[in-house]
Design an enzyme around this catalytic site. Structure first.
Site, PDB file in Angstrom:
ATOM      1  N   GLN A  53     -16.450   1.175   4.359  1.00 16.75           N
ATOM      2  CA  GLN A  53     -15.829   0.935   5.661  1.00 16.75           C
ATOM      3  C   GLN A  53     -16.638   1.532   6.808  1.00 16.75           C
ATOM      4  OE1 GLN A  53     -14.211   2.177   2.943  1.00 16.75           O
ATOM      5  NE2 GLN A  53     -12.031   1.692   2.963  1.00 16.75           N
ATOM      6  N   ASP A  68      -4.108   8.648   6.913  1.00 15.94           N
ATOM      7  CA  ASP A  68      -3.155   7.655   6.439  1.00 15.94           C
ATOM      8  C   ASP A  68      -1.761   8.239   6.262  1.00 15.94           C
ATOM      9  OD1 ASP A  68      -4.467   4.849   5.436  1.00 15.94           O
ATOM     10  OD2 ASP A  68      -5.915   6.477   5.533  1.00 15.94           O
ATOM     11  N   ARG A  97       0.865  -1.190   0.000  1.00 18.68           N
ATOM     12  CA  ARG A  97       0.000   0.000   0.000  1.00 18.68           C
ATOM     13  C   ARG A  97       0.899   1.237   0.000  1.00 18.68           C
ATOM     14  NH1 ARG A  97      -5.358  -0.459   2.048  1.00 18.68           N
ATOM     15  NH2 ARG A  97      -5.702   1.454   0.882  1.00 18.68           N
TER      16      ARG A  97
END
Length: 354
Positions: free
Chosen positions: A202, A243, A91
């Site tokens: 999510q 993130d 990722r």
């Protein structure tokens, strides 16, 4: 859910990850016995959320080390480097992944003169430290955030959150949901509005499930309903995770966060980001330098396995967007709440923790 045994379990030879693609309808675990299995689990969204990805990657390095049965130090080092590269490629946006791998690589480099079995033990101990520290850090984030948000309205708060920044996204306690949980424990939460968070849902699948388990009043809304509820005065504050955060405070988070920040600014609603200092990448000056991952088209074309967009229609699926620092009221960390100018406050917090 106060601890990480739901999100991930390490049994000494295998990393068990709850399959977040199956929640909330099925609670199943994926067994990762090799570093490649951990990399695949991260890439395929079995496990997600920047802190949880970092912890999982650390255990991936442990698995690579344990799999080596030879006695060549050079060969052992090469295997660790290969596993680290494989995990790093899983990722590109979540900086905690690279932070955790750097910690594991440091263990190897600082102990390269030790025998291989000792290095294996040191790597396992470091992965366990990263996991334990994540839970401790998130509880501090929750406490720091609750102190700030309790003073906003003088009443029980109506909060809006996006994506999932709870125990499932970390080693156990959560960042944005950690703040909400801390507020709930003080009787300061009236209800939580949960964006469903297209295209991977999510919020609808994971955040709502976590809040239900915690006994916190919540309801799910479609992403495009946020402005309606804000306009009706039904949102006292927005709180999201991150993130990757640039040195200047620009924040990459799940796609749709940027739009929420613009709406919050229009309706004069405080907009907070909750994240550990490890999510702040001081090597990146601003948000334009943060790599934005494009996920597979299938994630947008299908909802829970059912096609809603035919193959002959083109789609784009960026997984993150960047919220500029000017849209953010404060960044809640384990060291305290950073306020503008973020470059100064972020560096100050990082120096204090050294």
């Amino acid at each position: 859910m106060a601890h990480g045994d739901m999100t991930l379990k390490w049994d000494g030879s295998c990393l068990k990850l709850i399959d977040q693609r199956k929640l909330p309808f099925r609670e199943e675990y994926v067994d990762c016995a090799q570093a490649g299995g951990v990399a695949a689990a991260i890439r395929d969204m079995v496990v997600r959320g920047a802190p949880a990805i970092g912890v999982s990657a650390a255990y991936g390095i442990v698995l690579a080390a344990k799999a080596y049965s030879g006695d060549s130090k050079d060969e052992f080092m090469s295997i660790i480097r290969q596993a680290s590269s494989q995990l790093a490629a899983s990722r590109p946006t979540a900086v905690n992944l690279f932070w955790a791998l750097e910690r594991m690589e440091k263990v190897v480099s600082e102990n390269r003169d030790e025998d291989i079995e000792k290095i294996k033990g040191l790597l396992e101990a470091e992965a366990k430290n990263i996991e334990a520290q994540d839970i401790e850090i998130n509880k501090k984030i929750g406490e720091n955030g609750s102190k700030v948000l309790r003073g906003l309205a003088g009443k029980s708060l109506r909060l809006l959150t996006h994506c999932n920044a709870g125990g499932l996204a970390t080693a156990g306690y959560g960042t944005a949901l950690g703040v909400i949980q801390s507020l709930h424990e003080k009787g300061a939460v009236k209800e939580v509005l949960v964006d469903e968070t297209r295209p991977y849902l999510q919020g609808a699948r994971l955040t709502a499930w976590e809040l239900y388990r915690l006994g916190i009043q919540a309801f799910v809304i479609a992403d495009n309903m946020a402005a309606h509820f804000m306009s009706k005065g039904s949102v006292d504050a927005v709180i999201v995770g991150a993130d990757r955060i640039a040195k200047n405070g620009d924040t990459a988070n799940k796609i749709g966060t940027l739009g929420l920040s613009i709406l919050a600014g229009y309706f004069k609603i405080p907009f907070f980001v909750a994240a550990p200092l490890s999510t702040i990448d001081i090597s990146i000056a601003g948000g334009s330098d943060i790599p934005i991952e494009e996920r597979p088209q299938e994630e947008l074309r299908k909802v829970m396995g059912k096609a809603i967009i035919p193959d002959y229609i083109r789609v784009r699926n960026p997984s993150f967007d960047v919220t500029p620092n000017g849209n953010i009221t404060g960044i809640i960390t384990e060291a305290g709440v950073a306020y503008p100018p973020y470059t100064e406050s972020i560096i100050k917090f990082r120096e204090e923790l050294k």
